[in-house]
Design a protein around this motif. Sequence first.
Motif, PDB file in Angstrom:
ATOM      1  N   ASN A 127       0.794  -1.187   0.076  1.00 23.29           N
ATOM      2  CA  ASN A 127      -0.055  -0.067   0.052  1.00 23.29           C
ATOM      3  C   ASN A 127       0.969   1.117  -0.184  1.00 23.29           C
ATOM      4  N   SER A 134      -3.091   5.366  10.863  1.00 19.91           N
ATOM      5  CA  SER A 134      -3.993   4.870   9.981  1.00 19.91           C
ATOM      6  C   SER A 134      -3.278   4.417   8.755  1.00 19.91           C
ATOM      7  N   GLY A 140      -1.490   1.724   8.314  1.00 15.91           N
ATOM      8  CA  GLY A 140      -1.350   0.120   8.087  1.00 15.91           C
ATOM      9  C   GLY A 140      -0.041  -0.443   8.109  1.00 15.91           C
ATOM     10  N   SER A 149      -2.180  -3.779   8.360  1.00 18.41           N
ATOM     11  CA  SER A 149      -3.178  -3.935   9.334  1.00 18.41           C
ATOM     12  C   SER A 149      -4.467  -3.199   9.002  1.00 18.41           C
ATOM     13  N   GLY A 150      -4.582  -2.786   7.648  1.00 15.83           N
ATOM     14  CA  GLY A 150      -5.945  -2.156   7.364  1.00 15.83           C
ATOM     15  C   GLY A 150      -5.708  -1.089   6.282  1.00 15.83           C
ATOM     16  N   GLU A 151      -6.880  -0.707   5.689  1.00 17.37           N
ATOM     17  CA  GLU A 151      -6.677   0.177   4.384  1.00 17.37           C
ATOM     18  C   GLU A 151      -6.274   1.590   4.969  1.00 17.37           C
ATOM     19  N   HIS A 167      -8.592   3.324   8.958  1.00 15.18           N
ATOM     20  CA  HIS A 167      -8.789   2.508  10.279  1.00 15.18           C
ATOM     21  C   HIS A 167      -7.522   2.919  11.268  1.00 15.18           C
ATOM     22  N   TYR A 168      -7.603   2.406  12.447  1.00 16.27           N
ATOM     23  CA  TYR A 168      -6.676   2.757  13.452  1.00 16.27           C
ATOM     24  C   TYR A 168      -5.959   1.566  13.859  1.00 16.27           C
ATOM     25  N   ALA A 169      -4.514   1.331  13.958  1.00 19.30           N
ATOM     26  CA  ALA A 169      -3.674   0.357  14.271  1.00 19.30           C
ATOM     27  C   ALA A 169      -2.549   0.952  14.749  1.00 19.30           C
TER      28      ALA A 169
END
Length: 367
Positions: A117, A130, A132, A169-171, A175-177
Motif C-alpha cells: 500500500n 492509520s 496500516g 493492518s488495514g486500509e 482504520h486505526y492500528a
Amino acid sequence: MFIAFAAFALAITSAGSAQIEATLQSRIDAAVEQGAAPGISVAVILPDGDVVCAVAGMADTRTRSPVTCETRFLSGSVGKSVTALLAVQLARNGMLDLDAPVSNWLSDRPWWDRLRNRDAITLRMLPNHSAGVPDYLEDIDYFLAGLTRGDRGFAPDDTIAFVANDRPSGEPGAHYAYSDTHYIMAGLVLEVATGRTYHELLDETGLLDEVMTDTTPLAGRQFDRLADGHVPGLFGRRRTATGHRLHRNLDHEWAAGGLVTTPADLARLFAALGGSGAEADAGHIMRRDINAFNDAGTSGYGLGIFVRRYETGEYRLSHGGDFGGYRSAALYDSETRIALAVQANSKGFEAPDFAYELIEAIAASAD
C-alpha cells in the motif's frame, strides 16, 4: 466528573500546592508499598505554571538510592507526541505537507518496493496510526535478530525492513492500528524534508531548551540520573539498567519515543500542547482531526496524542509509554488546566491508569 474538576479549579488558589503534593504523595507511597514499582515520580503543572513534584521508592535497588524529582526515565511512546509536534511545526512553516504521499520522501529507501500500500500512504496517516504498516516490535524476525545482534542496535531502515513484506493492518486512512513503525517512517520523512537528523531537529526547534529542559535523546547507553529499569524475570524483577547505564542498545526507539526525561518535562510538554504557550497552535492541530474510536468522534488518536472530548467542549490529551523496563504517562485536562505526568522504573507499572487515578484524586481532594 466535571463538577468535581470545576471545584478543584476554583480551589487551587485557596488550597495551594501543599494539598496537591500531599494527595500525590499518599498515592505513590501506597503504590510503592504495594509493589507496583521500585520507584515512582510524579509532576503536576498548575495553571499558573507552578510545578508540584512527588516521589517515592528507589531509583537504584542495589544502593537503595531514592528517586528524586531530578531522576530520569525512558519516555517510551510518550515521545511520539514530540515527533508529531515536530511534523506539525514543519507543516505550519511550509516545509511539509501532511497530506502529501510519503513517496515524496521515502521512495528511494531500500525497503520501499516491498512495502504494501505504499502509494496510498500520506504523511498524516503515519502520526495518526492509520497507515496500516505493521509494528516491527511485534515481528518475530525482529525479535530473533535482536537475540544475536548484541550491542549494534538497529537503524531506522533496518526496523522498517522487517515488516515491509507483511500484510497491512488495514486500509490506509480508514482504520486505526498502533505501530511504532509509523513513527520510524515519520522520523525519516522529517530528516529527508529538512536535511537535518532527527536529533538535530530536536535541538534546533528549541523544545529541549525551552520546555523539556531535562530531556535528552535516547542515543547510547549512559545517561546521567537514569533510574534502573526493570522487567519481569524468572526470579522477580530483572534490571535493564545499572548505575545509570542501559544493559542493551535501545537506540531503535528513535522517533517512536526515544527520549530520556523526567515527569516534569513530560507534564510541561502536555501543558504547552493543551494550554496557551508557544506550542498551543500546534497542539490544536494535533487534537483537531482525530482518528476516531467511536461513531460520535468523542475519543480517538490525533497526531501523536490520544484525545477525549466532552459535551462541555472540554477535552483531555494523553499518551502512555512502555519501553526498556520503564513506564510513563502524561495528560492535560482542559477543564482544570492542569497537566500531570508519572514515570516509574518497572514494566509492570500501569502508568496511564495511575495517571488518571491521580488526577481524579486531586480533584476529589479539593471538594
